[in-house]
Motif scaffolding. Sequence first.
Motif, PDB file in Angstrom:
ATOM      1  N   VAL A 241      -1.861  15.268  -3.182  1.00 16.31           N
ATOM      2  CA  VAL A 241      -2.471  14.881  -1.909  1.00 16.31           C
ATOM      3  C   VAL A 241      -3.720  14.027  -2.121  1.00 16.31           C
ATOM      4  O   VAL A 241      -3.968  13.086  -1.384  1.00 16.31           O
ATOM      5  N   GLU A 242      -4.477  14.321  -3.156  1.00 14.49           N
ATOM      6  CA  GLU A 242      -5.671  13.526  -3.423  1.00 14.49           C
ATOM      7  C   GLU A 242      -5.329  12.084  -3.785  1.00 14.49           C
ATOM      8  O   GLU A 242      -6.112  11.184  -3.544  1.00 14.49           O
ATOM      9  N   VAL A 243      -4.150  11.850  -4.343  1.00 16.58           N
ATOM     10  CA  VAL A 243      -3.765  10.498  -4.731  1.00 16.58           C
ATOM     11  C   VAL A 243      -3.151   9.724  -3.572  1.00 16.58           C
ATOM     12  O   VAL A 243      -3.497   8.586  -3.318  1.00 16.58           O
ATOM     13  N   PHE A 244      -2.216  10.321  -2.832  1.00 18.56           N
ATOM     14  CA  PHE A 244      -1.513   9.551  -1.799  1.00 18.56           C
ATOM     15  C   PHE A 244      -1.478  10.230  -0.440  1.00 18.56           C
ATOM     16  O   PHE A 244      -0.767   9.782   0.448  1.00 18.56           O
ATOM     17  N   GLY A 245      -2.276  11.271  -0.243  1.00 11.84           N
ATOM     18  CA  GLY A 245      -2.111  12.099   0.933  1.00 11.84           C
ATOM     19  C   GLY A 245      -2.799  11.682   2.215  1.00 11.84           C
ATOM     20  O   GLY A 245      -2.573  12.294   3.244  1.00 11.84           O
ATOM     21  N   ASP A 246      -3.630  10.643   2.208  1.00 13.50           N
ATOM     22  CA  ASP A 246      -4.205  10.277   3.497  1.00 13.50           C
ATOM     23  C   ASP A 246      -3.174   9.476   4.285  1.00 13.50           C
ATOM     24  O   ASP A 246      -2.270   8.858   3.733  1.00 13.50           O
ATOM     25  N   ARG A 247      -3.318   9.505   5.580  1.00  9.27           N
ATOM     26  CA  ARG A 247      -2.337   8.904   6.483  1.00  9.27           C
ATOM     27  C   ARG A 247      -2.030   7.454   6.126  1.00  9.27           C
ATOM     28  O   ARG A 247      -0.883   7.056   6.001  1.00  9.27           O
ATOM     29  N   TRP A 248      -3.066   6.646   5.963  1.00  9.11           N
ATOM     30  CA  TRP A 248      -2.848   5.213   5.774  1.00  9.11           C
ATOM     31  C   TRP A 248      -2.167   4.911   4.446  1.00  9.11           C
ATOM     32  O   TRP A 248      -1.308   4.033   4.366  1.00  9.11           O
ATOM     33  N   SER A 249      -2.522   5.614   3.389  1.00  7.04           N
ATOM     34  CA  SER A 249      -1.897   5.353   2.094  1.00  7.04           C
ATOM     35  C   SER A 249      -0.398   5.616   2.153  1.00  7.04           C
ATOM     36  O   SER A 249       0.405   4.832   1.636  1.00  7.04           O
ATOM     37  N   LEU A 250      -0.006   6.710   2.778  1.00  8.82           N
ATOM     38  CA  LEU A 250       1.421   7.012   2.907  1.00  8.82           C
ATOM     39  C   LEU A 250       2.130   5.958   3.744  1.00  8.82           C
ATOM     40  O   LEU A 250       3.253   5.557   3.425  1.00  8.82           O
ATOM     41  N   LEU A 251       1.493   5.493   4.814  1.00  7.55           N
ATOM     42  CA  LEU A 251       2.129   4.498   5.670  1.00  7.55           C
ATOM     43  C   LEU A 251       2.246   3.153   4.964  1.00  7.55           C
ATOM     44  O   LEU A 251       3.242   2.442   5.125  1.00  7.55           O
ATOM     45  N   ILE A 252       1.260   2.792   4.162  1.00  9.53           N
ATOM     46  CA  ILE A 252       1.341   1.553   3.379  1.00  9.53           C
ATOM     47  C   ILE A 252       2.490   1.659   2.377  1.00  9.53           C
ATOM     48  O   ILE A 252       3.305   0.732   2.255  1.00  9.53           O
ATOM     49  N   LEU A 253       2.567   2.776   1.671  1.00  5.45           N
ATOM     50  CA  LEU A 253       3.667   2.971   0.724  1.00  5.45           C
ATOM     51  C   LEU A 253       5.012   2.957   1.451  1.00  5.45           C
ATOM     52  O   LEU A 253       5.982   2.363   0.971  1.00  5.45           O
ATOM     53  N   ARG A 254       5.084   3.570   2.615  1.00  4.76           N
ATOM     54  CA  ARG A 254       6.311   3.546   3.427  1.00  4.76           C
ATOM     55  C   ARG A 254       6.720   2.106   3.728  1.00  4.76           C
ATOM     56  O   ARG A 254       7.884   1.725   3.569  1.00  4.76           O
ATOM     57  N   ASP A 255       5.756   1.287   4.148  1.00  4.91           N
ATOM     58  CA  ASP A 255       6.070  -0.091   4.517  1.00  4.91           C
ATOM     59  C   ASP A 255       6.482  -0.937   3.316  1.00  4.91           C
ATOM     60  O   ASP A 255       7.286  -1.856   3.457  1.00  4.91           O
ATOM     61  N   ILE A 256       5.966  -0.629   2.147  1.00  8.34           N
ATOM     62  CA  ILE A 256       6.379  -1.350   0.944  1.00  8.34           C
ATOM     63  C   ILE A 256       7.763  -0.875   0.506  1.00  8.34           C
ATOM     64  O   ILE A 256       8.641  -1.683   0.198  1.00  8.34           O
ATOM     65  N   ILE A 257       7.973   0.436   0.507  1.00  8.85           N
ATOM     66  CA  ILE A 257       9.249   1.005   0.054  1.00  8.85           C
ATOM     67  C   ILE A 257      10.389   0.665   1.005  1.00  8.85           C
ATOM     68  O   ILE A 257      11.439   0.180   0.589  1.00  8.85           O
TER      69      ILE A 257
END
Length: 154
Positions: free
Chosen positions: A17-33
């Motif tokens: 969670v400390e690496v990718f757990g904030d809302r925006w980081s997950l959404l950015i990764l979602r949009d790239i993936i």
Amino acid sequence: MGDASEPRSGCPINAAVEVFGDRWSLLILRDIIFGGRRYFRELQANSMEGIASNILADRLKRLVDAGLLTREDARPGQRARYSLTEPAIQLVPVFAQLGSWGIRHRPADAELRAGAELLEQGGPTLWQEMMDELRRAHLGSDISPRSPERARDA
């Protein structure tokens, strides 16, 4: 998000969670993936959630620093391209599970719900195919890190 090298506790969930757990980081990764977006302007202009440019810049930097993205240095007049790393590609099953939970417990757009349902129904076989395709597109490789071919070469 904290320093990726020193989590606040030894708990594996906390460390993730400390690496990718904030809302925006997950959404950015979602949009790239899932969206195939690789450039800052694509990520900002096509954000369903309306990410602000300063937040996007900050989260991209954090994701690079955490080893989930690489940033191709752009020459003058060119845009910098972001690529997933192997640890980010291995988040596909995590996103599939998050989507499965979301369609069961939260309201969702019908078209986006259908995508999450297809991902859920495809299961691990589809997830592996997606990860292999992401490896080709982002890493220039189609060999899974745990495949027999990779083990033989080690």
